[in-house]
Write a protein that holds these residues in place. Sequence first.
Motif, PDB file in Angstrom:
ATOM      1  N   VAL A  80       0.841  -1.204   0.000  1.00  0.00           N
ATOM      2  CA  VAL A  80       0.000   0.000   0.000  1.00  0.00           C
ATOM      3  C   VAL A  80       0.874   1.251   0.000  1.00  0.00           C
ATOM      4  O   VAL A  80       0.595   2.210  -0.723  1.00  0.00           O
ATOM      5  CB  VAL A  80      -0.975  -0.016   1.196  1.00  0.00           C
ATOM      6  N   ARG A  81       1.932   1.245   0.776  1.00  0.00           N
ATOM      7  CA  ARG A  81       2.854   2.394   0.799  1.00  0.00           C
ATOM      8  C   ARG A  81       3.467   2.632  -0.588  1.00  0.00           C
ATOM      9  O   ARG A  81       3.636   3.770  -0.997  1.00  0.00           O
ATOM     10  CB  ARG A  81       3.953   2.189   1.836  1.00  0.00           C
ATOM     11  N   GLN A  82       3.805   1.564  -1.292  1.00  0.00           N
ATOM     12  CA  GLN A  82       4.363   1.704  -2.643  1.00  0.00           C
ATOM     13  C   GLN A  82       3.330   2.313  -3.592  1.00  0.00           C
ATOM     14  O   GLN A  82       3.668   3.131  -4.445  1.00  0.00           O
ATOM     15  CB  GLN A  82       4.816   0.350  -3.172  1.00  0.00           C
ATOM     16  N   LEU A  83       2.067   1.913  -3.435  1.00  0.00           N
ATOM     17  CA  LEU A  83       1.018   2.397  -4.324  1.00  0.00           C
ATOM     18  C   LEU A  83       0.549   3.806  -3.986  1.00  0.00           C
ATOM     19  O   LEU A  83      -0.160   4.422  -4.781  1.00  0.00           O
ATOM     20  CB  LEU A  83      -0.176   1.435  -4.294  1.00  0.00           C
ATOM     21  N   ALA A  84       0.933   4.322  -2.834  1.00  0.00           N
ATOM     22  CA  ALA A  84       0.522   5.675  -2.438  1.00  0.00           C
ATOM     23  C   ALA A  84       1.064   6.726  -3.398  1.00  0.00           C
ATOM     24  O   ALA A  84       0.460   7.788  -3.565  1.00  0.00           O
ATOM     25  CB  ALA A  84       0.980   5.971  -1.012  1.00  0.00           C
ATOM     26  N   ASP A  85       2.177   6.426  -4.049  1.00  0.00           N
ATOM     27  CA  ASP A  85       2.779   7.373  -5.003  1.00  0.00           C
ATOM     28  C   ASP A  85       2.167   7.272  -6.394  1.00  0.00           C
ATOM     29  O   ASP A  85       2.492   8.073  -7.261  1.00  0.00           O
ATOM     30  CB  ASP A  85       4.290   7.149  -5.090  1.00  0.00           C
ATOM     31  N   GLY A  86       1.320   6.303  -6.615  1.00  0.00           N
ATOM     32  CA  GLY A  86       0.682   6.138  -7.917  1.00  0.00           C
ATOM     33  C   GLY A  86       0.637   4.685  -8.323  1.00  0.00           C
ATOM     34  O   GLY A  86       1.274   3.832  -7.710  1.00  0.00           O
ATOM     35  N   PRO A  87      -0.141   4.379  -9.361  1.00  0.00           N
ATOM     36  CA  PRO A  87      -0.288   2.996  -9.818  1.00  0.00           C
ATOM     37  C   PRO A  87       1.040   2.374 -10.240  1.00  0.00           C
ATOM     38  O   PRO A  87       1.944   3.067 -10.697  1.00  0.00           O
ATOM     39  CB  PRO A  87      -1.223   3.112 -11.021  1.00  0.00           C
ATOM     40  N   LEU A  88       1.118   1.067 -10.061  1.00  0.00           N
ATOM     41  CA  LEU A  88       2.291   0.299 -10.469  1.00  0.00           C
ATOM     42  C   LEU A  88       1.844  -0.989 -11.133  1.00  0.00           C
ATOM     43  O   LEU A  88       0.763  -1.505 -10.822  1.00  0.00           O
ATOM     44  CB  LEU A  88       3.140  -0.094  -9.252  1.00  0.00           C
ATOM     45  N   GLU A  89       2.677  -1.518 -11.997  1.00  0.00           N
ATOM     46  CA  GLU A  89       2.433  -2.864 -12.501  1.00  0.00           C
ATOM     47  C   GLU A  89       2.743  -3.824 -11.360  1.00  0.00           C
ATOM     48  O   GLU A  89       3.634  -3.575 -10.545  1.00  0.00           O
ATOM     49  CB  GLU A  89       3.327  -3.149 -13.698  1.00  0.00           C
ATOM     50  N   MET A  90       1.995  -4.904 -11.302  1.00  0.00           N
ATOM     51  CA  MET A  90       2.169  -5.860 -10.209  1.00  0.00           C
ATOM     52  C   MET A  90       3.619  -6.332 -10.105  1.00  0.00           C
ATOM     53  O   MET A  90       4.146  -6.489  -9.015  1.00  0.00           O
ATOM     54  CB  MET A  90       1.233  -7.050 -10.383  1.00  0.00           C
ATOM     55  N   ALA A  91       4.269  -6.511 -11.233  1.00  0.00           N
ATOM     56  CA  ALA A  91       5.656  -6.972 -11.237  1.00  0.00           C
ATOM     57  C   ALA A  91       6.597  -5.941 -10.598  1.00  0.00           C
ATOM     58  O   ALA A  91       7.676  -6.302 -10.123  1.00  0.00           O
ATOM     59  CB  ALA A  91       6.102  -7.279 -12.653  1.00  0.00           C
ATOM     60  N   GLN A  92       6.210  -4.670 -10.578  1.00  0.00           N
ATOM     61  CA  GLN A  92       7.062  -3.626  -9.994  1.00  0.00           C
ATOM     62  C   GLN A  92       6.927  -3.544  -8.475  1.00  0.00           C
ATOM     63  O   GLN A  92       7.798  -2.980  -7.818  1.00  0.00           O
ATOM     64  CB  GLN A  92       6.710  -2.262 -10.587  1.00  0.00           C
ATOM     65  N   CYS A  93       5.852  -4.070  -7.917  1.00  0.00           N
ATOM     66  CA  CYS A  93       5.690  -4.078  -6.458  1.00  0.00           C
ATOM     67  C   CYS A  93       6.636  -5.118  -5.884  1.00  0.00           C
ATOM     68  O   CYS A  93       6.665  -6.255  -6.329  1.00  0.00           O
ATOM     69  CB  CYS A  93       4.252  -4.427  -6.076  1.00  0.00           C
ATOM     70  N   HIS A  94       7.401  -4.705  -4.914  1.00  0.00           N
ATOM     71  CA  HIS A  94       8.358  -5.638  -4.335  1.00  0.00           C
ATOM     72  C   HIS A  94       8.021  -5.898  -2.866  1.00  0.00           C
ATOM     73  O   HIS A  94       7.437  -5.062  -2.194  1.00  0.00           O
ATOM     74  CB  HIS A  94       9.793  -5.115  -4.487  1.00  0.00           C
ATOM     75  N   LEU A  95       8.397  -7.075  -2.428  1.00  0.00           N
ATOM     76  CA  LEU A  95       8.219  -7.460  -1.035  1.00  0.00           C
ATOM     77  C   LEU A  95       9.568  -7.384  -0.342  1.00  0.00           C
ATOM     78  O   LEU A  95      10.607  -7.346  -1.000  1.00  0.00           O
ATOM     79  CB  LEU A  95       7.648  -8.880  -0.954  1.00  0.00           C
ATOM     80  N   SER A  96       9.554  -7.370   0.976  1.00  0.00           N
ATOM     81  CA  SER A  96      10.820  -7.253   1.708  1.00  0.00           C
ATOM     82  C   SER A  96      11.712  -8.471   1.482  1.00  0.00           C
ATOM     83  O   SER A  96      12.927  -8.357   1.528  1.00  0.00           O
ATOM     84  CB  SER A  96      10.554  -7.054   3.201  1.00  0.00           C
ATOM     85  N   ASP A  97      11.116  -9.624   1.220  1.00  0.00           N
ATOM     86  CA  ASP A  97      11.889 -10.831   0.931  1.00  0.00           C
ATOM     87  C   ASP A  97      11.697 -11.188  -0.540  1.00  0.00           C
ATOM     88  O   ASP A  97      10.644 -11.682  -0.939  1.00  0.00           O
ATOM     89  CB  ASP A  97      11.409 -11.976   1.818  1.00  0.00           C
TER      90      ASP A  97
END
Length: 108
Positions: free
Chosen positions: A34-51
């Motif tokens: 959610v924090r990553q998406l707060a700056d605007g839409p992203l492709e799912m592949a661009q969302c990263h997890l901590s691991d």
Amino acid sequence: MAPDITDLPHPDRTDLRLTDVLFALSDPERLAIVRQLADGPLEMAQCHLSDPSTPKSTKSHLMKVLREAGVIRNETLGRGRRLSLRQDDLEARFPGLIGSVLGASVDR
């Protein structure tokens, strides 16, 4: 005409429930998305997890919980998926909630 099977269901703004939204935001990995998406839409592949070794199925489940709670919108974009934060809907239903959550320190 049959609905496109790639369209995922999203709750209407009026159907958003505070308990579902709070549950979705209670997991650190989902909150990070959610924090990553707060700056605007992203492709799912661009969302990263901590691991980075987290299985793709786990990442998909995290997205599903957020979508079903009404926190994010997950739409087809070519061969991938585009994720966006439903900030306007969340603000309309629960004024100040998403801003408070996003504004809170990550260390808390």
